[in-house]
Enzyme design. Structure first.
Site, mmCIF file in Angstrom:
data_model
loop_
_atom_site.group_PDB
_atom_site.id
_atom_site.type_symbol
_atom_site.label_atom_id
_atom_site.label_comp_id
_atom_site.label_asym_id
_atom_site.label_seq_id
_atom_site.Cartn_x
_atom_site.Cartn_y
_atom_site.Cartn_z
ATOM 1 N N GLN A 167 46.204 -44.762 -57.537
ATOM 2 C CA GLN A 167 45.652 -46.345 -58.117
ATOM 3 C C GLN A 167 46.659 -47.307 -57.146
ATOM 4 O O GLN A 167 47.968 -47.136 -56.898
ATOM 5 C CB GLN A 167 46.152 -46.121 -59.437
ATOM 6 C CG GLN A 167 45.629 -47.266 -60.154
ATOM 7 C CD GLN A 167 45.557 -47.241 -61.705
ATOM 8 O OE1 GLN A 167 45.488 -46.298 -62.007
ATOM 9 N NE2 GLN A 167 45.552 -48.372 -62.427
ATOM 10 N N GLU A 173 47.768 -50.997 -57.060
ATOM 11 C CA GLU A 173 47.970 -52.092 -58.119
ATOM 12 C C GLU A 173 49.174 -53.086 -57.631
ATOM 13 O O GLU A 173 49.712 -53.710 -58.706
ATOM 14 C CB GLU A 173 48.051 -51.534 -59.241
ATOM 15 C CG GLU A 173 48.901 -50.345 -59.774
ATOM 16 C CD GLU A 173 48.788 -49.821 -61.017
ATOM 17 O OE1 GLU A 173 47.930 -50.563 -61.948
ATOM 18 O OE2 GLU A 173 48.919 -48.781 -61.298
ATOM 19 N N HIS A 205 48.834 -46.069 -70.848
ATOM 20 C CA HIS A 205 49.013 -47.115 -71.582
ATOM 21 C C HIS A 205 48.432 -46.664 -72.937
ATOM 22 O O HIS A 205 48.574 -47.584 -73.956
ATOM 23 C CB HIS A 205 48.145 -48.340 -71.162
ATOM 24 C CG HIS A 205 48.710 -49.013 -70.166
ATOM 25 N ND1 HIS A 205 50.007 -49.715 -70.046
ATOM 26 C CD2 HIS A 205 48.152 -49.121 -68.829
ATOM 27 C CE1 HIS A 205 50.195 -50.452 -69.017
ATOM 28 N NE2 HIS A 205 49.346 -49.831 -68.206
ATOM 29 N N SER A 253 44.187 -55.373 -63.335
ATOM 30 C CA SER A 253 45.276 -56.238 -63.933
ATOM 31 C C SER A 253 46.525 -56.212 -63.169
ATOM 32 O O SER A 253 46.967 -57.467 -63.247
ATOM 33 C CB SER A 253 45.134 -55.575 -65.458
ATOM 34 O OG SER A 253 43.918 -55.871 -65.990
ATOM 35 N N ASP A 254 47.275 -55.190 -63.047
ATOM 36 C CA ASP A 254 48.315 -55.165 -62.464
ATOM 37 C C ASP A 254 48.230 -55.806 -61.087
ATOM 38 O O ASP A 254 49.317 -56.287 -60.706
ATOM 39 C CB ASP A 254 48.993 -53.733 -62.329
ATOM 40 C CG ASP A 254 49.326 -53.075 -63.583
ATOM 41 O OD1 ASP A 254 50.372 -53.930 -63.992
ATOM 42 O OD2 ASP A 254 49.101 -52.280 -64.109
#
Length: 256
Positions: free
Chosen positions: A151, A153, A50, A178-179
């Protein structure tokens, strides 16, 4: 010439279940990264997903962290062997792989960081990671000194957490709150009970497989709760967040 990265102390600390407090580096600048490296964090994420980072911005940041005790962890933009190979060659040893949903994807991430026969990493005899061919034992030491953090998510990732955590070569499970919140129907609200329940479930299943778990938690109360739940490696803030908050507070002090 000796390589001061081997053995990988961050990998060893995770294996020993030692709490590792980290910070996110998203400003893509060697000066700000160097400042983070002086603060005393155990690890720093240099974000390639990001943040506006690439090979040309990562190298100066790695140089800036040369004398730091903070272990650089790169979050790759995607789980792709060529991207991972290039990041290995410039000197990263600790990898955060985003959006892993299956055991097969976890296995691919591991294979991408290992030389044959254990993996599929392409071979260059002279690059920054082996000090341009001057580290005599680089090929012998590299495979066993790479850290892979995957990760989770998404709902599929949660559903497959046991298989992912059991994957050989995966050193830890990281939650993308967040995801994950978005995937569970709570976009922008990682504090929702459904999301928190999923996070705790991921931590518990990782622990059941002997793997440490981690998360990004820039709110202190959240970070402390996750540590109480058993998280081992927790990023407690970001350079961008710290900079924005501090500058806003300073401006407000004199403008309001």
């Amino acid at each position: 010439m000796n390589n001061d990265v081997f053995p990988n102390k961050f990998k060893a600390a995770l294996a020993a279940k030692q709490v590792q407090i980290g910070c996110w580096s998203a400003l893509s600048n060697p000066i700000s990264t160097e400042v983070l490296g002086l603060a005393g964090f155990d690890w720093l994420v240099l974000d390639g997903e990001h943040a506006p980072n690439d090979i040309s911005t990562f190298i100066p940041q790695l140089m800036a962290l040369k004398g730091s005790a903070s272990a650089p962890v790169v979050r790759v933009p995607t789980n792709e062997p060529v991207i991972i190979k290039r990041l290995l060659d410039i000197g990263f040893y600790n990898f955060l792989i985003p959006f892993v949903e299956t055991k097969e994807e976890a296995e691919q991430a591991v294979a991408s960081t290992r030389y044959p026969p254990e993996g599929i990493r392409g071979v260059s005899v002279s690059h920054r990671a082996n000090m341009f061919g001057t580290v005599a034992d680089y090929f012998a030491q590299s495979n066993k000194n790479i850290t892979i953090l995957v990760q989770i998510e998404s709902q599929q990732g949660v559903d497959n957490v046991d298989a992912i955590a059991a994957t050989e070569g995966v050193d830890g499970i990281f939650v993308g709150p967040s995801d994950l919140a978005a995937a569970l129907g709570h976009l922008g609200n990682a504090s929702h009970p459904d999301v928190q329940k999923a996070i705790q479930h991921i931590f518990n299943r990782a622990s059941a497989h002997g793997k440490p778990s981690g998360i990004l938690a820039p709110v202190e109360a959240d970070a402390r709760r996750y540590l109480e739940w058993g998280a081992t490696f927790v990023a407690v803030g970001s350079d961008l967040g710290i900079f924005r908050s501090a500058t806003q507070k300073l401006a407000d002090t004199f403008k309001k």
